[in-house]
Design an enzyme around this catalytic site. Sequence first.
Site, mmCIF file in Angstrom:
data_model
loop_
_atom_site.group_PDB
_atom_site.id
_atom_site.type_symbol
_atom_site.label_atom_id
_atom_site.label_comp_id
_atom_site.label_asym_id
_atom_site.label_seq_id
_atom_site.Cartn_x
_atom_site.Cartn_y
_atom_site.Cartn_z
ATOM 1 N N LYS A 81 0.936 -1.010 -0.488
ATOM 2 C CA LYS A 81 -0.370 -0.140 -0.009
ATOM 3 C C LYS A 81 0.605 1.066 0.010
ATOM 4 O O LYS A 81 0.506 2.499 -0.520
ATOM 5 C CB LYS A 81 -0.720 0.341 0.942
ATOM 6 C CG LYS A 81 -1.906 -1.302 1.012
ATOM 7 C CD LYS A 81 -2.810 -1.100 2.149
ATOM 8 C CE LYS A 81 -3.938 -2.317 2.507
ATOM 9 N NZ LYS A 81 -3.653 -3.294 2.110
ATOM 10 N N GLU B 82 -2.821 7.117 7.646
ATOM 11 C CA GLU B 82 -2.976 7.999 6.804
ATOM 12 C C GLU B 82 -4.281 9.122 8.228
ATOM 13 O O GLU B 82 -4.841 8.470 8.902
ATOM 14 C CB GLU B 82 -3.781 7.324 5.965
ATOM 15 C CG GLU B 82 -3.009 6.802 4.559
ATOM 16 C CD GLU B 82 -4.017 6.750 3.551
ATOM 17 O OE1 GLU B 82 -3.167 5.766 2.630
ATOM 18 O OE2 GLU B 82 -4.826 5.719 3.613
ATOM 19 N N LYS B 83 -4.560 10.205 7.179
ATOM 20 C CA LYS B 83 -5.745 11.026 7.659
ATOM 21 C C LYS B 83 -7.136 10.305 8.270
ATOM 22 O O LYS B 83 -7.170 10.077 6.995
ATOM 23 C CB LYS B 83 -5.985 12.109 7.205
ATOM 24 C CG LYS B 83 -7.326 12.864 7.807
ATOM 25 C CD LYS B 83 -6.536 13.521 9.789
ATOM 26 C CE LYS B 83 -7.707 14.172 9.646
ATOM 27 N NZ LYS B 83 -7.902 14.621 10.909
ATOM 28 N N ARG C 10 -23.413 -9.259 1.659
ATOM 29 C CA ARG C 10 -23.205 -10.183 2.227
ATOM 30 C C ARG C 10 -23.357 -10.724 3.302
ATOM 31 O O ARG C 10 -23.867 -10.615 4.053
ATOM 32 C CB ARG C 10 -21.592 -10.451 2.550
ATOM 33 C CG ARG C 10 -21.071 -9.555 1.538
ATOM 34 C CD ARG C 10 -19.259 -9.291 1.556
ATOM 35 N NE ARG C 10 -18.793 -8.268 0.368
ATOM 36 C CZ ARG C 10 -17.777 -7.874 0.553
ATOM 37 N NH1 ARG C 10 -16.797 -9.078 1.608
ATOM 38 N NH2 ARG C 10 -16.970 -7.332 -0.038
ATOM 39 N N GLU D 141 -9.761 1.955 -5.705
ATOM 40 C CA GLU D 141 -11.111 2.125 -4.157
ATOM 41 C C GLU D 141 -9.590 4.116 -4.035
ATOM 42 O O GLU D 141 -8.936 3.813 -3.592
ATOM 43 C CB GLU D 141 -10.820 0.950 -2.826
ATOM 44 C CG GLU D 141 -10.902 -0.250 -3.208
ATOM 45 C CD GLU D 141 -11.410 -1.226 -2.699
ATOM 46 O OE1 GLU D 141 -10.654 -1.136 -1.116
ATOM 47 O OE2 GLU D 141 -11.949 -1.942 -2.551
ATOM 48 N N ARG E 210 -7.866 -7.795 -8.954
ATOM 49 C CA ARG E 210 -8.102 -9.110 -8.396
ATOM 50 C C ARG E 210 -9.499 -8.497 -9.210
ATOM 51 O O ARG E 210 -10.130 -7.710 -8.703
ATOM 52 C CB ARG E 210 -7.932 -10.253 -7.697
ATOM 53 C CG ARG E 210 -8.354 -9.513 -6.442
ATOM 54 C CD ARG E 210 -8.205 -9.772 -4.975
ATOM 55 N NE ARG E 210 -8.831 -9.069 -3.828
ATOM 56 C CZ ARG E 210 -9.565 -8.917 -3.892
ATOM 57 N NH1 ARG E 210 -10.737 -8.998 -4.133
ATOM 58 N NH2 ARG E 210 -9.501 -7.777 -2.399
ATOM 59 N N LYS F 200 -2.503 1.708 9.334
ATOM 60 C CA LYS F 200 -3.102 0.063 8.541
ATOM 61 C C LYS F 200 -1.216 -0.354 7.912
ATOM 62 O O LYS F 200 -0.395 -0.075 8.300
ATOM 63 C CB LYS F 200 -3.497 1.412 7.656
ATOM 64 C CG LYS F 200 -4.615 1.551 6.541
ATOM 65 C CD LYS F 200 -4.779 2.197 5.863
ATOM 66 C CE LYS F 200 -6.125 2.015 5.571
ATOM 67 N NZ LYS F 200 -6.233 3.255 3.956
#
Length: 451
Positions: free
Chosen positions: A116, A200-201, A338, A275, A292, A158
């Site tokens: 990332k 990240e913020k 889902r 995304e 993917r 993250k």
Amino acid sequence: MIKKVLIANRGEIAARIIRTCKRLGIITVAVYSEADQKAPYVSLADESYLIGPPRVNDSYLNTEKIFSVAKEAGADAIHPGYGFLSENDQFVEKCDQEGIIFIGPSSKVMKQMGSKIEARIAMQKAGIPVVPGTDVAISSIEEAIEIAHGISYPVMLKASAGGGGIGMQVVSSDEELSKAFESNSKRALTFFGDGSMFMEKKLENARHIEIQLLADHHGNVVHLFERDCSIQRRNQKVVEEAPSTFISQQTRDAMGKASVKAAKALGYTNAGTIEFLVDEDENFYFLEMNTRIQVEHPVTEEITGLDIVEEQLKIANGKKLEITQENLAINGHAIEVRIYAEDPVTFFPSPGHITTFVMPEGEHIRNETAVTGGFDVTPYYDPMIGKLIVKGTTRNEAISLLKDALLMYKVEGIKTNIPMLLKVVDNEQFKKGNISTAFVEEHYLPEMKTN
């Protein structure tokens, strides 16, 4: 030309891929663990092979065994589905070495997007906005705290590798960050073999909106519009819809063009998804790229009329895209939920024996399922047992269809999240399209506490 495909996956996505292959006259090879011997997809395939005990490291992540089966079966291609080996660049390299077509992007691009941190850097070079944060791995708790002060709390911690919400946590103070940094780093190391963390913020009231891409080996790239995946629990999506109720046509066009630009800059091929987080003013920021097919791809298929798996196979065969951006259009509104084997209050998995399993049926209802009545849901894998997709001419119609379908969905013997999904569908804010990544915390969990 691809004649025989091994599906290196399980459950509903394996069944989904098998159906398209059968329609195209492609022979299918399924692999299964001892726990999945009676799974529906195993009998659906033309051939099936046992690859090991239930644990994923001994079966679905056992690359040596998978390649052994591919050779024995004479498969000339492998479709990885999602999860497991789908974003493992070393697996792609091995496919190349063995002369087996990997139905997905190159190992080079996959490796770049698998980190990332590297992905953030690549997107910035391509001119794509990213969420304010770090572009290098954080080396210590002390450094993490200093960075957090620089971008201000709340922040999102993250893991650089992996996905599925693992190693990800929102923190709002030095104390929370100190506790979260070490534990999330260890968890990421256990799951992905890489404990690197970045930050990240945290964007408040953000939407999670993603753009589906198709790219061939001839430089052609198209986007298939957006999906709104804002309703999540534990940083995992549970409700996805297309198109988004929030963004304007201008923002839709801008996000699509930015995604195509990024894919071309990367030299990306096959299906993929970029995304974004979108703030209240419709500013969008790169979040990550999934190299993917995704769980939620059916909603895009429903509004475009395309079969994304079929497009993947065509691209892997070296064919040019037959579709252009100009002849793509949004038709109707689709929503996917889902279905999880989990407690609808705690979200803890609920493995067990399914005594009754009845899916809703109807003209505008689509089911993708991993189980049947009499099936044992084990604790070894993700607890998703199926997906329910509906399509309406409008969003209101789709919501009405979804509620009716959920009421018809019958699963006994285990707990499921269907009660949660019904409450989401019935929520006035959801009906109005007032959703964000904080929806479950703001609207669903408080209601559970008062009941």
